[in-house]
Design a protein around this motif. Structure first.
Motif, mmCIF file in Angstrom:
data_model
loop_
_atom_site.group_PDB
_atom_site.id
_atom_site.type_symbol
_atom_site.label_atom_id
_atom_site.label_comp_id
_atom_site.label_asym_id
_atom_site.label_seq_id
_atom_site.Cartn_x
_atom_site.Cartn_y
_atom_site.Cartn_z
ATOM 1 N N UNK A 245 -9.443 9.369 -8.854
ATOM 2 C CA UNK A 245 -10.513 9.453 -9.861
ATOM 3 C C UNK A 245 -10.263 8.505 -11.032
ATOM 4 N N UNK A 246 -9.034 8.016 -11.150
ATOM 5 C CA UNK A 246 -8.701 7.121 -12.259
ATOM 6 C C UNK A 246 -8.753 5.645 -11.894
ATOM 7 N N UNK A 247 -9.056 5.333 -10.644
ATOM 8 C CA UNK A 247 -9.219 3.933 -10.228
ATOM 9 C C UNK A 247 -10.467 3.846 -9.344
ATOM 10 N N UNK A 248 -11.609 4.138 -9.941
ATOM 11 C CA UNK A 248 -12.827 4.349 -9.167
ATOM 12 C C UNK A 248 -13.289 3.121 -8.390
ATOM 13 N N UNK A 249 -13.133 1.930 -8.941
ATOM 14 C CA UNK A 249 -13.662 0.801 -8.184
ATOM 15 C C UNK A 249 -12.745 0.371 -7.055
ATOM 16 N N UNK A 250 -11.618 1.053 -6.918
ATOM 17 C CA UNK A 250 -10.771 0.898 -5.738
ATOM 18 C C UNK A 250 -11.134 1.967 -4.708
ATOM 19 N N UNK A 251 -11.321 3.202 -5.175
ATOM 20 C CA UNK A 251 -11.525 4.324 -4.257
ATOM 21 C C UNK A 251 -12.991 4.537 -3.896
ATOM 22 N N UNK A 252 -13.885 4.494 -4.862
ATOM 23 C CA UNK A 252 -15.329 4.640 -4.591
ATOM 24 C C UNK A 252 -16.093 3.562 -5.369
#
Length: 308
Positions: A245-252
């Motif tokens: 949730x703290x690295x959103x443009x990596x995960x989603x």
């Protein structure tokens, strides 16, 4: 479709999809079991559990290298408590990628059960092999319901519950009473909008145990997409979600592109033990990171777009 191309490029190794569980591979392919730690092609190294998780990482690494260097078998299997949560740092999370297939699957589930505006919250409650401990600390999910309220959950917004417990258990009654729009993984198979997705998923991954494990990644993405999230302290499943949730443009990345600073500031998360005891979070802000143009796969640097 499950990310083999990315992993092969990132690690410069050839990967072979087995479409089987680890147990199947270990017993049927390698010919290993707990009574026989050697086979024609494989050798097992048993790893003992260290008491100190913080010092364990260094000990494990040293033990792995020393134990494996003199083995001449084709495959070396490490058997035991290899995992250590302190290996998972914020930098590690920035290198993790969920495949486009799993991304799309999670988005389809979110749209099907939450609606087009994707306004929903999520909870992860670890039970399974921790059920006895959970029941000793609390007979039901009342503390998760309370933590959800404190984190900003609203009664009229749908809530997804990721859990390895039974949705019909009385344990979940406080959550059901507090949030009437509650969904579990078992509810999804009855949704006609997801029928084609699950048929395709079953065809890709025929083994039910492996399929359930992989669907856990979809659930992690759902919890990452959620506006607010309450996890189980000491669960690596929840910790991965908190970091994701703290690295959103990596995960989603699709969510990161549409997220405004105003909405980002309303994204809350926490983690508690079954008795409601709070747990220190890995980080206290939502941070977007982006790769540099000439970075190798997985190399990341922090972007200026940070919402405290």
């Amino acid at each position: 479709s499950l990310g083999f191309n990315f992993l092969e490029d990132a690690f410069n190794v050839k990967l072979v999809p087995l479409n089987s569980t680890v147990v199947d591979f270990r017993t049927r392919v390698l010919g290993l079991n707990k009574a026989s730690l050697q086979s024609e092609i494989a050798s097992v190294i048993e790893i003992k559990q260290e008491r100190s998780l913080r010092s364990g990482s260094k000990m494990y690494a040293s033990h792995v290298l020393e134990s494996a260097k003199d083995i001449d078998k084709q495959v070396v299997v490490f058997w035991g408590a290899f995992y250590n949560r302190h290996w998972l740092t914020q930098d590690d999370q920035r290198k993790i990628r969920f495949t486009p297939y799993l991304q799309s699957f999670s988005l389809a589930v979110a749209q099907a059960i939450m609606g087009d505006d994707l306004a929903f919250n999520a909870v992860h409650i670890r039970l399974g092999d921790k059920s006895d401990l959970a029941m000793r600390l609390s007979r039901n999910s009342c503390h998760f319901a309370d933590a959800s309220n404190e984190t900003g959950f609203e009664a009229n917004i749908p809530v997804y519950v990721a859990t390895d417990g039974s949705r019909t258990s009385n344990y979940f009654r406080p959550l059901k009473n507090r949030f009437p729009k509650l969904s579990f993984a078992a509810d999804l198979k009855f949704n006609p909008e997801l029928k084609a997705w699950f048929e395709d998923f079953h065809a890709r991954v025929p083994k039910s145990q492996l399929r359930n494990d992989l669907f856990g990644l979809v659930e992690q993405l759902l919890c990452t997409r959620a506006l607010r999230f309450v996890g189980t302290a000491l669960s690596s499943f929840s910790e991965t979600i908190l970091r994701a949730r703290d690295v959103l443009n990596v995960t989603v990345p699709d969510l990161a592109e549409s997220l405004t600073p105003q909405v980002a500031k309303t994204r809350n998360h926490t983690a508690i033990l079954w008795n409601g005891q709070q747990h220190a979070l890995p980080t206290a802000q939502t941070t977007f990171v982006t790769p540099t143009p000439d970075s190798p796969p997985g190399a990341m640097e922090q972007d200026e777009k940070t919402f405290a």
